[in-house]
Design a protein around this motif. Structure first.
Motif, PDB file in Angstrom:
ATOM      1  N   ALA A  56     -25.158 -11.017  16.378  1.00 28.87           N
ATOM      2  CA  ALA A  56     -25.717  -9.909  17.160  1.00 28.87           C
ATOM      3  C   ALA A  56     -25.010  -8.597  16.843  1.00 28.87           C
ATOM      4  CB  ALA A  56     -25.594 -10.215  18.652  1.00 28.87           C
ATOM      5  N   ASN A  57     -25.777  -7.497  16.864  1.00 28.56           N
ATOM      6  CA  ASN A  57     -25.223  -6.180  16.548  1.00 28.56           C
ATOM      7  C   ASN A  57     -24.071  -5.791  17.479  1.00 28.56           C
ATOM      8  OD1 ASN A  57     -26.965  -5.773  14.424  1.00 28.56           O
ATOM      9  ND2 ASN A  57     -28.513  -4.739  15.678  1.00 28.56           N
ATOM     10  N   LYS A  58     -24.197  -6.144  18.773  1.00 27.73           N
ATOM     11  CA  LYS A  58     -23.133  -5.817  19.722  1.00 27.73           C
ATOM     12  C   LYS A  58     -21.823  -6.502  19.340  1.00 27.73           C
ATOM     13  CE  LYS A  58     -25.794  -4.647  23.867  1.00 27.73           C
ATOM     14  NZ  LYS A  58     -26.037  -4.980  25.309  1.00 27.73           N
ATOM     15  N   GLU A  59     -21.929  -7.729  18.880  1.00 32.31           N
ATOM     16  CA  GLU A  59     -20.741  -8.479  18.459  1.00 32.31           C
ATOM     17  C   GLU A  59     -20.121  -7.847  17.218  1.00 32.31           C
ATOM     18  OE1 GLU A  59     -17.810 -11.404  18.612  1.00 32.31           O
ATOM     19  OE2 GLU A  59     -19.337 -10.840  20.086  1.00 32.31           O
ATOM     20  N   ILE A  60     -20.967  -7.431  16.279  1.00 28.26           N
ATOM     21  CA  ILE A  60     -20.479  -6.784  15.063  1.00 28.26           C
ATOM     22  C   ILE A  60     -19.797  -5.463  15.401  1.00 28.26           C
ATOM     23  CG2 ILE A  60     -21.204  -5.657  12.913  1.00 28.26           C
ATOM     24  CD1 ILE A  60     -23.304  -7.848  12.600  1.00 28.26           C
ATOM     25  N   GLU A  61     -20.393  -4.705  16.319  1.00 27.68           N
ATOM     26  CA  GLU A  61     -19.786  -3.422  16.731  1.00 27.68           C
ATOM     27  C   GLU A  61     -18.415  -3.637  17.374  1.00 27.68           C
ATOM     28  OE1 GLU A  61     -22.612  -1.568  19.266  1.00 27.68           O
ATOM     29  OE2 GLU A  61     -24.070  -1.190  17.658  1.00 27.68           O
ATOM     30  N   LYS A  62     -18.292  -4.675  18.163  1.00 24.67           N
ATOM     31  CA  LYS A  62     -17.019  -4.995  18.811  1.00 24.67           C
ATOM     32  C   LYS A  62     -15.959  -5.338  17.773  1.00 24.67           C
ATOM     33  CE  LYS A  62     -15.002  -8.086  22.280  1.00 24.67           C
ATOM     34  NZ  LYS A  62     -15.279  -9.230  23.222  1.00 24.67           N
ATOM     35  N   SER A 108       0.824  -1.206   0.000  1.00 23.82           N
ATOM     36  CA  SER A 108       0.000   0.000   0.000  1.00 23.82           C
ATOM     37  C   SER A 108       0.862   1.261   0.000  1.00 23.82           C
ATOM     38  CB  SER A 108      -0.930  -0.006   1.210  1.00 23.82           C
ATOM     39  OG  SER A 108      -1.669   1.188   1.271  1.00 23.82           O
ATOM     40  N   LEU A 109       1.913   1.279   0.822  1.00 24.35           N
ATOM     41  CA  LEU A 109       2.786   2.447   0.874  1.00 24.35           C
ATOM     42  C   LEU A 109       3.585   2.615  -0.418  1.00 24.35           C
ATOM     43  CD1 LEU A 109       4.088   2.173   4.552  1.00 24.35           C
ATOM     44  CD2 LEU A 109       2.419   3.797   3.643  1.00 24.35           C
ATOM     45  N   SER A 110       3.863   1.500  -1.107  1.00 25.39           N
ATOM     46  CA  SER A 110       4.614   1.575  -2.365  1.00 25.39           C
ATOM     47  C   SER A 110       3.750   2.007  -3.535  1.00 25.39           C
ATOM     48  CB  SER A 110       5.244   0.205  -2.686  1.00 25.39           C
ATOM     49  OG  SER A 110       6.180  -0.172  -1.710  1.00 25.39           O
ATOM     50  N   THR A 111       2.480   1.602  -3.533  1.00 20.45           N
ATOM     51  CA  THR A 111       1.614   1.827  -4.689  1.00 20.45           C
ATOM     52  C   THR A 111       0.559   2.910  -4.459  1.00 20.45           C
ATOM     53  OG1 THR A 111       0.041   0.121  -3.964  1.00 20.45           O
ATOM     54  CG2 THR A 111       1.873  -0.587  -5.378  1.00 20.45           C
ATOM     55  N   GLY A 112       0.308   3.256  -3.188  1.00 17.56           N
ATOM     56  CA  GLY A 112      -0.782   4.184  -2.887  1.00 17.56           C
ATOM     57  C   GLY A 112      -2.141   3.527  -2.890  1.00 17.56           C
ATOM     58  N   ALA A 113      -2.171   2.203  -2.919  1.00 17.61           N
ATOM     59  CA  ALA A 113      -3.439   1.469  -2.992  1.00 17.61           C
ATOM     60  C   ALA A 113      -4.230   1.594  -1.697  1.00 17.61           C
ATOM     61  CB  ALA A 113      -3.167  -0.008  -3.292  1.00 17.61           C
ATOM     62  N   GLU A 114      -5.566   1.625  -1.843  1.00 15.40           N
ATOM     63  CA  GLU A 114      -6.456   1.608  -0.691  1.00 15.40           C
ATOM     64  C   GLU A 114      -6.729   0.166  -0.276  1.00 15.40           C
ATOM     65  OE1 GLU A 114      -9.961   3.809  -1.456  1.00 15.40           O
ATOM     66  OE2 GLU A 114      -8.914   5.704  -1.772  1.00 15.40           O
ATOM     67  N   VAL A 115      -6.976  -0.039   1.007  1.00 16.71           N
ATOM     68  CA  VAL A 115      -7.166  -1.382   1.547  1.00 16.71           C
ATOM     69  C   VAL A 115      -8.583  -1.546   2.080  1.00 16.71           C
ATOM     70  CG1 VAL A 115      -6.395  -3.050   3.286  1.00 16.71           C
ATOM     71  CG2 VAL A 115      -4.736  -1.565   2.146  1.00 16.71           C
ATOM     72  N   ILE A 116      -9.198  -2.660   1.720  1.00 17.79           N
ATOM     73  CA  ILE A 116     -10.486  -3.036   2.313  1.00 17.79           C
ATOM     74  C   ILE A 116     -10.197  -4.108   3.362  1.00 17.79           C
ATOM     75  CG2 ILE A 116     -12.754  -4.048   1.913  1.00 17.79           C
ATOM     76  CD1 ILE A 116     -12.589  -3.016  -0.967  1.00 17.79           C
ATOM     77  N   PHE A 117     -10.402  -3.748   4.620  1.00 21.00           N
ATOM     78  CA  PHE A 117     -10.156  -4.627   5.751  1.00 21.00           C
ATOM     79  C   PHE A 117     -11.453  -5.405   5.978  1.00 21.00           C
ATOM     80  CE2 PHE A 117      -7.946  -4.377  10.190  1.00 21.00           C
ATOM     81  CZ  PHE A 117      -7.974  -5.767  10.275  1.00 21.00           C
ATOM     82  N   LEU A 118     -11.468  -6.674   5.569  1.00 20.30           N
ATOM     83  CA  LEU A 118     -12.711  -7.449   5.504  1.00 20.30           C
ATOM     84  C   LEU A 118     -12.780  -8.515   6.595  1.00 20.30           C
ATOM     85  CD1 LEU A 118     -15.309  -8.308   3.826  1.00 20.30           C
ATOM     86  CD2 LEU A 118     -13.771  -9.903   2.636  1.00 20.30           C
ATOM     87  N   HIS A 119     -13.982  -8.657   7.155  1.00 24.53           N
ATOM     88  CA  HIS A 119     -14.218  -9.778   8.077  1.00 24.53           C
ATOM     89  C   HIS A 119     -15.603 -10.341   7.794  1.00 24.53           C
ATOM     90  CE1 HIS A 119     -13.405 -12.242  11.588  1.00 24.53           C
ATOM     91  NE2 HIS A 119     -14.638 -12.017  11.993  1.00 24.53           N
ATOM     92  N   ILE A 120     -15.682 -11.674   7.733  1.00 21.45           N
ATOM     93  CA  ILE A 120     -16.948 -12.344   7.454  1.00 21.45           C
ATOM     94  C   ILE A 120     -17.512 -12.899   8.763  1.00 21.45           C
ATOM     95  CG2 ILE A 120     -18.123 -14.077   6.054  1.00 21.45           C
ATOM     96  CD1 ILE A 120     -16.630 -11.944   4.426  1.00 21.45           C
ATOM     97  N   VAL A 121     -18.784 -12.603   9.019  1.00 20.98           N
ATOM     98  CA  VAL A 121     -19.457 -13.150  10.202  1.00 20.98           C
ATOM     99  C   VAL A 121     -20.671 -13.956   9.752  1.00 20.98           C
ATOM    100  CG1 VAL A 121     -18.695 -11.263  11.675  1.00 20.98           C
ATOM    101  CG2 VAL A 121     -20.904 -11.082  10.493  1.00 20.98           C
ATOM    102  N   ASP A 122     -21.124 -14.828  10.625  1.00 20.85           N
ATOM    103  CA  ASP A 122     -22.309 -15.628  10.318  1.00 20.85           C
ATOM    104  C   ASP A 122     -23.544 -14.738  10.225  1.00 20.85           C
ATOM    105  OD1 ASP A 122     -20.875 -18.016  10.366  1.00 20.85           O
ATOM    106  OD2 ASP A 122     -21.178 -18.280  12.524  1.00 20.85           O
ATOM    107  N   LYS A 123     -24.470 -15.163   9.403  1.00 23.46           N
ATOM    108  CA  LYS A 123     -25.745 -14.444   9.328  1.00 23.46           C
ATOM    109  C   LYS A 123     -26.440 -14.505  10.678  1.00 23.46           C
ATOM    110  CE  LYS A 123     -26.862 -14.745   4.410  1.00 23.46           C
ATOM    111  NZ  LYS A 123     -27.833 -15.262   3.411  1.00 23.46           N
ATOM    112  N   GLY A 124     -27.012 -13.381  11.078  1.00 27.25           N
ATOM    113  CA  GLY A 124     -27.709 -13.333  12.354  1.00 27.25           C
ATOM    114  C   GLY A 124     -26.824 -13.007  13.538  1.00 27.25           C
TER     115      GLY A 124
END
Length: 301
Positions: free
Chosen positions: A213-219, A195-211
């Motif tokens: 809880a919102n509190k867990e997602i916020e954490k 990223s520092l060499s190319t100037g590329a933007e990063v998408i920091f991705l995490h997959i969670v199970d459907k359903g």
């Protein structure tokens, strides 16, 4: 009798690598074993993007596998063809080295009867921060287990990146599916360098199970945002709900130029080289892909 000896073959003793004295300030080093003219440019290019930040260095190495016995009769044509391939590899690497002499060192050329042990010794002697190798086509996935990539992951005492070339060479967006663990952390450090060499933007991705809880997602969101700030690169965090981690990551990869992912803890198990999920992801993506295996002395299978 051979009609004539191919130019690539030397009568000199097999080369040995002499360890040079370390520079006062060690430069980040990427060791790049090169073997096929078709993949050299892409592998060297991603290596340059990794090494560029902080003025690192890319060290190409080419192993000429010397047969136990020089082939005769019908085998001579194959021998000549293989010798020409070696020459093409060396010509291409030398050209790249001349074009980027600030970052690419003079290529190492080693003759040997056993490729993997020789490469392992090269890794030990040159002490690279990273070894970059090419990904094999998916139909060779099973054979890779007894092939060079799998054996390298088992035997090389260094971090390893396995690179698959995608449709685009420019890198403007990078996908980082975070899964935790040492391999994922090593992937984050390479993402930062790219990223520092190319100037590329990063998408920091995490997959969670459907359903989930919102509190867990916020954490999880807070943890990811902290991680992105600590990397000191520009990008965004993204949490996706899905029943399939693999399918969700592949779908997200459609909008980026490069995906960098840590090897699964199951690498080398059940006919999978980098792990069950990571193998499937690498086989199905269209963008560039880089799987990272962090070296730990006690992690050998």
């Amino acid at each position: 009798k051979l009609k004539k000896s191919p130019k690539i073959i030397s009568v000199q003793p097999l080369a040995s690598i002499q360890v040079q004295q370390q520079e006062k300030e060690k430069r980040y080093k990427v060791l790049v074993p090169v073997a096929s003219p078709a993949t050299i440019e892409a592998i060297v290019d991603i290596s340059l993007k990794i090494a560029f930040h902080g003025q690192g260095v890319v060290q190409p190495v080419h192993i000429i596998e010397v047969p136990e016995v020089i082939p005769f009769d019908s085998g001579y044509a194959d021998f000549i063809s293989e010798s020409r391939r070696h020459k093409q590899v060396l010509d291409q690497v030398n050209k790249l080295a001349a074009d980027r002499s600030d970052l690419i060192t003079e290529p190492l050329l080693v003759m040997s009867r056993h490729v993997i042990p020789t490469l392992t010794k090269t890794v030990i002697d040159t002490v690279p921060d990273l070894v970059i190798m090419g990904w094999h086509p998916s139909n060779f996935a099973y054979r890779m287990l007894s092939g060079m990539v799998f054996r390298a992951m088992e035997e090389f005492p260094a971090n390893i990146g396995i690179f698959k070339k995608g449709k685009r060479s420019d890198i403007k967006k990078i996908l980082y599916p975070y899964g935790g663990g040492i391999h994922s952390q090593a992937a984050a450090q390479l993402i930062k360098r790219i990223s520092l060499s190319t100037g590329a933007e990063v998408i920091f991705l995490h997959i969670v199970d459907k359903g989930t809880a919102n509190k867990e997602i916020e954490k999880i969101q807070q943890i990811m945002e902290t991680g992105l700030r600590e990397l000191q690169i520009k990008g965004e965090t993204r949490i996706v709900e899905s029943d399939s981690i693999t399918s969700a990551v592949i779908k997200e990869a459609n909008e980026v130029d490069l995906i960098v992912i840590g090897a699964s803890h199951s690498w080398g198990i059940r006919n999978h080289v980098t792990g069950i999920r990571t193998d499937r992801i690498m086989e199905q993506i269209n963008c560039n892909g880089l799987v990272v295996r962090q070296y730990m002395p006690l992690m050998k299978k």
